[in-house]
Scaffold this active site. Structure first.
Site, PDB file in Angstrom:
ATOM      1  N   GLY A   1      35.112  13.534  40.515  1.00  0.00           N
ATOM      2  CA  GLY A   1      35.830  12.352  40.050  1.00  0.00           C
ATOM      3  C   GLY A   1      35.825  11.348  41.188  1.00  0.00           C
TER       4      GLY A   1
ATOM      5  CD  GLU B   1      38.896   7.310  39.966  1.00  0.00           C
ATOM      6  OE1 GLU B   1      38.701   8.512  39.698  1.00  0.00           O
ATOM      7  OE2 GLU B   1      38.504   6.387  39.215  1.00  0.00           O
TER       8      GLU B   1
ATOM      9  NE  ARG C   1      35.281  11.210  32.001  1.00  0.00           N
ATOM     10  CZ  ARG C   1      35.025  10.582  33.168  1.00  0.00           C
ATOM     11  NH1 ARG C   1      33.810  10.123  33.412  1.00  0.00           N
ATOM     12  NH2 ARG C   1      35.958  10.435  34.068  1.00  0.00           N
TER      13      ARG C   1
ATOM     14  CB  SER D   1      24.969  -1.273  42.313  1.00  0.00           C
ATOM     15  OG  SER D   1      25.337  -1.572  40.972  1.00  0.00           O
TER      16      SER D   1
ATOM     17  N   GLY E   1      20.603   0.238  52.300  1.00  0.00           N
ATOM     18  CA  GLY E   1      21.827   0.038  53.058  1.00  0.00           C
ATOM     19  C   GLY E   1      22.895  -0.685  52.258  1.00  0.00           C
TER      20      GLY E   1
ATOM     21  CG  ASP F   1      32.717   8.148  44.497  1.00  0.00           C
ATOM     22  OD1 ASP F   1      32.803   7.001  44.029  1.00  0.00           O
ATOM     23  OD2 ASP F   1      32.409   9.143  43.833  1.00  0.00           O
TER      24      ASP F   1
HETATM   25  O1  CKP Z   1      29.208   6.651  42.189  1.00  0.00           O
HETATM   26  P1  CKP Z   1      29.284   8.055  42.637  1.00  0.00           P
HETATM   27  O2  CKP Z   1      28.008   8.831  42.503  1.00  0.00           O
HETATM   28  O3  CKP Z   1      29.825   8.172  44.022  1.00  0.00           O
HETATM   29  O4  CKP Z   1      30.363   8.717  41.676  1.00  0.00           O
HETATM   30  C1  CKP Z   1      30.352  10.063  41.299  1.00  0.00           C
HETATM   31  C2  CKP Z   1      31.577  10.417  40.514  1.00  0.00           C
HETATM   32  O5  CKP Z   1      33.800  10.277  38.622  1.00  0.00           O
HETATM   33  C3  CKP Z   1      31.464  11.844  39.974  1.00  0.00           C
HETATM   34  O6  CKP Z   1      32.378  12.694  40.644  1.00  0.00           O
HETATM   35  C4  CKP Z   1      31.831  11.711  38.519  1.00  0.00           C
HETATM   36  O7  CKP Z   1      32.724  12.710  38.112  1.00  0.00           O
HETATM   37  C5  CKP Z   1      32.419  10.324  38.366  1.00  0.00           C
HETATM   38  O8  CKP Z   1      31.756   9.575  39.367  1.00  0.00           O
HETATM   39  C6  CKP Z   1      32.202   9.819  36.954  1.00  0.00           C
HETATM   40  O9  CKP Z   1      33.169   9.756  36.207  1.00  0.00           O
HETATM   41  O10 CKP Z   1      31.041   9.520  36.609  1.00  0.00           O
HETATM   42 MG    MG Z   2      29.288   4.696  42.372  1.00  0.00          MG
END
Ligand code: CKP
Ligand code: MG
Length: 310
Positions: free
Chosen positions: A32, A34, A103, A191, A228, A255
């Site tokens: 997740g 957060e 979910r 992004s 970057g 994250d």
């Molecule tokens: O943008 P990121 O790849 O850092 O995010 C990944 C997270 O919460 C992952 O933990 C997933 O559960 C989520 O983004 C989502 O809800 O897609």
């Molecule tokens: Mg992301």
């Protein structure tokens, strides 16, 4: 100590190496966006809290246990009769993975403005939000917009990672809601495509950044993947290169970047150092299986700068 709080939906991610259709072992991780930020900040020594709704089930218990082990405060987590959400992550190559959510109608989607009031009713130094939460349900959308509004009213700094998820809502829906979330944020991260959703008139990255800054955002940070990251502060435009790293699992890198950027900002570092810390944490996340498991403690921040085997 002043708290950094984040809220949203935590999920259990089940990761496969190879196609899900052939089966085989899955590894189980707390995930997740957060939650990932909360853990990253706790590893760096901050008083970090995560809030949300978890199922009153084994998966909810697993997430709480993981957060406790990482010293993330979960005082205001609520449990619900709905199940904790699951997500399957199918890694086809280290760089290319697919996500399948389970979910719908999960406990996490039951987040309400009332939960937010309980969570924010304390010593709060910073609040971090993402654009995933408003896509989950009407209640979750109301909750996250209420959280941002509470911060504006109380002059508490907050940040938003746009994190657009096409499996949860359309670009049109996102573009209607996101500007209400990002308005007045100290930091907005995403992004270039995501930033354009939060600034619907902005066609290019520069135009989107300008529009966000004009809406009262303090800093706009664009994540450029292997190229970057770039920060727009209104006065400066700054670039930082990514750290070269062999990718093992890229999910969670965004994250990690966000947590790195925010932590350097909370440390009083300048924008160049914030970008650098963001890219550094992104590299740690990419180099390890799981969203946050490989992230550094504060005394390990220089690990990638040291030579091999030291
Ligand atoms: O943008 P990121 O790849 O850092 O995010 C990944 C997270 O919460 C992952 O933990 C997933 O559960 C989520 O983004 C989502 O809800 O897609
Ligand atoms: Mg992301």
């Amino acid at each position: 100590a002043p708290r950094i709080v984040t809220l949203g939906e935590a999920l259990v991610s089940l990761r496969s190496v190879g196609p899900l259709t052939i089966g085989g072992p899955l590894s189980m991780h707390a995930a997740g966006a957060e939650l990932n930020v909360a853990v990253a900040l706790a590893r760096l020594g901050y008083a970090s809290s995560w809030g949300g709704v978890l199922g009153d089930d084994e998966l909810g218990e697993f997430i709480l246990r993981s957060l406790a082990a990482e010293r993330v405060d979960t005082t205001h987590v609520r449990r619900d009769t709905r199940p904790t959400a699951i997500m399957f992550l199918e890694a086809r190559t280290p760089e290319v993975s697919r996500i399948f959510y389970h979910r719908k109608d999960s406990a996490g989607a039951r987040l309400s403005p009332h939960d937010v009031d309980r969570l924010l009713d304390r010593d709060l130094a910073w609040l971090h939000l993402t654009g995933i939460t408003p896509a989950l349900s009407e209640g979750a959308r109301a909750a996250v917009l209420h959280a941002a509004q509470t911060c504006r009213r109380r002059s508490v700094p907050f940040s938003v990672d746009v994190n657009f998820r096409s499996k949860l809502w359309s670009e049109q829906e996102a573009a209607e809601v996101l500007p209400w979330l990002t308005e007045g944020a100290e930091v907005v991260i995403g992004s270039p495509e995501e930033l354009a959703l939060a600034a619907p008139a902005g066609k290019t990255l520069e135009a989107a950044a300008e529009e966000l800054l004009a809406s009262g955002v303090g800093e706009v940070v664009a994540k450029l993947g292997a190229a970057g990251a770039r920060a727009f502060t209104g006065r400066h435009v700054l670039d930082a290169p990514a750290f070269p790293v062999r990718a093992v699992d890229t999910v969670g890198a965004g994250d990690a970047f966000t947590a790195g950027y925010l932590s350097a900002r909370l440390d009083g570092e300048d924008v160049a150092a914030r970008l650098r810390r963001g890219c550094l944490l992104g590299a740690f996340a990419v180099g390890h299986l799981g969203d946050w498991e490989g992230l550094p403690r504060r005394d390990e921040l220089d690990l990638l700068d040291r030579g091999p085997g030291e």
